[in-house]
Scaffold this motif. Structure first.
Motif, mmCIF file in Angstrom:
data_model
loop_
_atom_site.group_PDB
_atom_site.id
_atom_site.type_symbol
_atom_site.label_atom_id
_atom_site.label_comp_id
_atom_site.label_asym_id
_atom_site.label_seq_id
_atom_site.Cartn_x
_atom_site.Cartn_y
_atom_site.Cartn_z
ATOM 1 N N LEU A 34 0.824 -1.203 0.000
ATOM 2 C CA LEU A 34 0.000 0.000 0.000
ATOM 3 C C LEU A 34 0.862 1.259 0.000
ATOM 4 N N GLU A 35 0.551 2.138 -0.900
ATOM 5 C CA GLU A 35 1.188 3.456 -0.963
ATOM 6 C C GLU A 35 0.158 4.495 -0.524
ATOM 7 N N VAL A 36 0.531 5.322 0.465
ATOM 8 C CA VAL A 36 -0.396 6.288 1.048
ATOM 9 C C VAL A 36 0.006 7.691 0.612
ATOM 10 N N SER A 37 -0.990 8.467 0.155
ATOM 11 C CA SER A 37 -0.727 9.846 -0.272
ATOM 12 C C SER A 37 -1.828 10.766 0.250
ATOM 13 N N LEU A 38 -1.421 12.009 0.516
ATOM 14 C CA LEU A 38 -2.380 13.067 0.794
ATOM 15 C C LEU A 38 -2.614 13.820 -0.508
ATOM 16 N N ILE A 39 -3.866 13.884 -0.939
ATOM 17 C CA ILE A 39 -4.238 14.593 -2.155
ATOM 18 C C ILE A 39 -4.894 15.912 -1.755
ATOM 19 N N THR A 40 -4.374 17.013 -2.267
ATOM 20 C CA THR A 40 -4.914 18.333 -1.939
ATOM 21 C C THR A 40 -5.442 18.984 -3.204
ATOM 22 N N TYR A 41 -6.703 19.412 -3.145
ATOM 23 C CA TYR A 41 -7.345 20.106 -4.254
ATOM 24 C C TYR A 41 -7.441 21.586 -3.917
ATOM 25 N N GLY A 42 -7.026 22.440 -4.833
ATOM 26 C CA GLY A 42 -7.024 23.874 -4.593
ATOM 27 C C GLY A 42 -8.428 24.461 -4.522
ATOM 28 N N PRO A 43 -8.551 25.710 -4.046
ATOM 29 C CA PRO A 43 -9.852 26.375 -3.957
ATOM 30 C C PRO A 43 -10.512 26.519 -5.326
ATOM 31 N N GLY A 44 -11.852 26.492 -5.311
ATOM 32 C CA GLY A 44 -12.613 26.677 -6.538
ATOM 33 C C GLY A 44 -13.207 28.066 -6.626
ATOM 34 N N GLY A 52 -11.135 24.878 -0.419
ATOM 35 C CA GLY A 52 -10.382 23.760 -0.960
ATOM 36 C C GLY A 52 -10.928 22.432 -0.461
ATOM 37 N N HIS A 53 -10.222 21.367 -0.813
ATOM 38 C CA HIS A 53 -10.666 20.016 -0.443
ATOM 39 C C HIS A 53 -9.445 19.102 -0.424
ATOM 40 N N ASP A 54 -9.586 17.947 0.212
ATOM 41 C CA ASP A 54 -8.489 16.976 0.188
ATOM 42 C C ASP A 54 -9.011 15.564 0.404
ATOM 43 N N ALA A 55 -8.114 14.599 0.252
ATOM 44 C CA ALA A 55 -8.478 13.193 0.378
ATOM 45 C C ALA A 55 -7.226 12.387 0.698
ATOM 46 N N ILE A 56 -7.444 11.187 1.196
ATOM 47 C CA ILE A 56 -6.360 10.224 1.390
ATOM 48 C C ILE A 56 -6.433 9.219 0.248
ATOM 49 N N GLU A 57 -5.332 9.054 -0.450
ATOM 50 C CA GLU A 57 -5.295 8.074 -1.530
ATOM 51 C C GLU A 57 -4.528 6.835 -1.074
ATOM 52 N N LEU A 58 -5.130 5.677 -1.289
ATOM 53 C CA LEU A 58 -4.446 4.402 -1.077
ATOM 54 C C LEU A 58 -4.256 3.742 -2.432
ATOM 55 N N ARG A 59 -3.018 3.305 -2.690
ATOM 56 C CA ARG A 59 -2.706 2.674 -3.972
ATOM 57 C C ARG A 59 -2.091 1.305 -3.733
ATOM 58 N N ASP A 60 -2.647 0.306 -4.389
ATOM 59 C CA ASP A 60 -2.068 -1.034 -4.362
ATOM 60 C C ASP A 60 -0.979 -1.080 -5.431
ATOM 61 N N THR A 114 -2.556 18.242 -5.996
ATOM 62 C CA THR A 114 -1.198 17.954 -5.536
ATOM 63 C C THR A 114 -1.202 16.652 -4.750
ATOM 64 N N ARG A 115 -0.250 15.783 -5.081
ATOM 65 C CA ARG A 115 -0.123 14.508 -4.360
ATOM 66 C C ARG A 115 1.161 14.524 -3.530
ATOM 67 N N GLN A 116 1.016 14.258 -2.238
ATOM 68 C CA GLN A 116 2.165 14.092 -1.342
ATOM 69 C C GLN A 116 2.217 12.633 -0.900
ATOM 70 N N ARG A 117 3.232 11.915 -1.354
ATOM 71 C CA ARG A 117 3.380 10.513 -0.959
ATOM 72 C C ARG A 117 4.006 10.454 0.428
ATOM 73 N N LEU A 118 3.377 9.720 1.328
ATOM 74 C CA LEU A 118 3.763 9.717 2.733
ATOM 75 C C LEU A 118 4.521 8.452 3.104
ATOM 76 N N ALA A 119 5.458 8.601 4.029
ATOM 77 C CA ALA A 119 6.339 7.501 4.429
ATOM 78 C C ALA A 119 5.745 6.731 5.597
ATOM 79 N N LEU A 120 4.698 5.954 5.348
ATOM 80 C CA LEU A 120 4.134 5.095 6.369
ATOM 81 C C LEU A 120 4.741 3.700 6.273
ATOM 82 N N THR A 121 4.922 3.061 7.411
ATOM 83 C CA THR A 121 5.389 1.677 7.410
ATOM 84 C C THR A 121 4.259 0.778 6.930
ATOM 85 N N PRO A 122 4.562 -0.473 6.546
ATOM 86 C CA PRO A 122 3.485 -1.388 6.140
ATOM 87 C C PRO A 122 2.404 -1.545 7.205
#
Length: 403
Positions: A34-44, A52-60, A114-122
């Motif tokens: 699993l790769e964890v990222s913080l996704i940030t969406y700019g103001p509309g 603005g808005h944001d989300a947590i992305e999980l990627r297999d 904007t995607r920030q990939r985060l350094a989480l352990t497994p």
């Protein structure tokens, strides 16, 4: 079932068949995949998108499936939605969508991604994934929304902090924030001046409390900036950045909010002086215009005060409670409207009107003196500068009429 109903059901099943496998891949993947990222969406451009808005992305990383988890959904069809909204009882929902579907909308409307990939352990990634899916259960998916303390960004912040064992809160609580809730609100709403002024007028002292970087991370962009400076244990006695990489997936194509909040003291102070001057000039030369201008101000003061009282006494919008602007604008202003029209015919104001006007001038003095007190004081100087000359003009014309 009607033909339209069958078609809607068919389309829904197609959408579900597309999204469910993506959720299943991520839900069943080992933490190491699993790769964890913080996704940030700019103001509309629309006022409800200004924060603005944001989300947590999980990627297999094996299957390539990506899912965005966000806490910003609400349902207009909910029973008594608008009544609950007015009362400060807003019910929001968590949602999960394939990343591509989620991001396509923001690209189309020109908002940055904007995607920030985060350094989480497994283990941390798996724990975060399990919490997010637990949160998606029907009994857990909803929450009571609060503009500042419990919104779609604080939920994302808290979920990441939970997975990391509290390290984000520990680090950011020790750092002072750059702005207050009021300053951030005025800054982001400055593209809609009328709405900016309404919100600034309606916010109470809660909005002026000093914030830590943790509390100020109620905004997506602020959370994005704050986590860049966080370092975490690397498991070998050292540290490494929480943010492993940061990529702009889609550039901003909209107007960017200013970096600082506009200072409203000068424009509102000038507006107050101009309006007061017009009242005095009209009293001297055009009594009908005088009555109309004075009534306009008193109606504004009365309606504003009534709304502030309702927000304080009948709603759960706690950021609007105990609003010191009630010392400047309150429903007693309605009592004075009749005296203006009496003054037009050179009739003296009633004792009640005189008493209300004296009480209002005393309230103005209290509003000024409050700023001499230590501690958190509501930053309503712009509205004092607007109200003071207007009330003094009305008091002067009333005194002249009495003699």
């Amino acid at each position: 079932m009607t033909l339209a109903g069958r078609l809607l059901l068919f389309l829904t099943l197609i959408l579900c068949s597309v999204s469910v496998p993506a959720l299943a891949e991520v839900e069943n993947a080992p933490g190491a995949n699993l790769e964890v990222s913080l996704i940030t969406y700019g103001p509309g451009d629309i006022y409800w998108e200004r924060f603005g808005h944001d989300a947590i992305e999980l990627r297999d990383t094996v299957s390539g499936e990506e899912v965005d988890f966000n806490y910003g959904m609400f349902n207009f069809d909910e029973k008594n939605f608008f009544l609950n909204f007015a009362r400060g009882r807003m019910h929001y929902l968590m949602d999960a969508e394939p990343t591509t579907d989620e991001e396509d909308y923001y690209r189309q409307v020109g908002r940055s991604i904007t995607r920030q990939r985060l350094a989480l352990t497994p283990d941390q990634a798996a724990a975060l994934r399990d919490f997010l899916f637990w949160n998606l259960r029907p009994e857990n998916v909803g929450y009571n929304y609060d503009y500042y303390a419990d919104n779609c960004t604080t939920r994302v912040r808290d979920a990441l902090d939970r997975a990391l064992g509290g390290i984000i809160k520990t680090r950011l609580t020790a750092i002072p924030g750059g702005m207050t809730y009021r300053q951030q609100t005025v800054r982001l709403m400055s593209a809609q001046p009328w709405l900016m002024l309404i919100m600034d007028l309606g916010l109470g002292p809660y909005a002026d409390q000093p914030l830590s970087a943790w509390k100020e991370s109620f905004l997506p962009e602020t959370l994005q900036n704050n986590i860049r400076a966080i370092a975490i244990d690397d498991g070998h006695g050292g540290t490494h950045p929480l943010v492993q990489s940061e990529d702009v997936l889609s550039p901003n194509r909209l107007d960017v909010p200013p970096n600082t909040a506009p200072d409203l003291r000068m424009p509102l102070g000038i507006a107050g002086l101009i309006f007061a001057a017009l009242i005095v000039i009209a009293w001297r030369s055009a009594k009908l215009a005088f009555a109309l201008l004075g009534s306009l101000f008193l109606i504004f003061a009365g309606l504003s005060g009534l709304l502030m009282l309702i927000l304080w006494s009948l709603t759960e919008h706690h950021s609007a409670w105990a609003n010191a602007n009630l010392l400047l604008f309150n429903p007693l202003a309605f009592v004075l409207i009749g005296s203006l029209w009496c003054a037009r015919r050179r009739l003296q104001p009633s004792r009640l009107a005189n008493g209300v006007l004296m009480a209002q001038l005393a309230a103005l003095l209290v509003a000024l003196l409050l700023h001499l007190l230590p501690g958190v004081v509501q930053q309503n100087q712009p509205w004092i500068l607007f109200a003071l000359p207007c009330w003094l003009a009305l008091a002067w014309t009333s005194r002249k009429t009495s003699h």
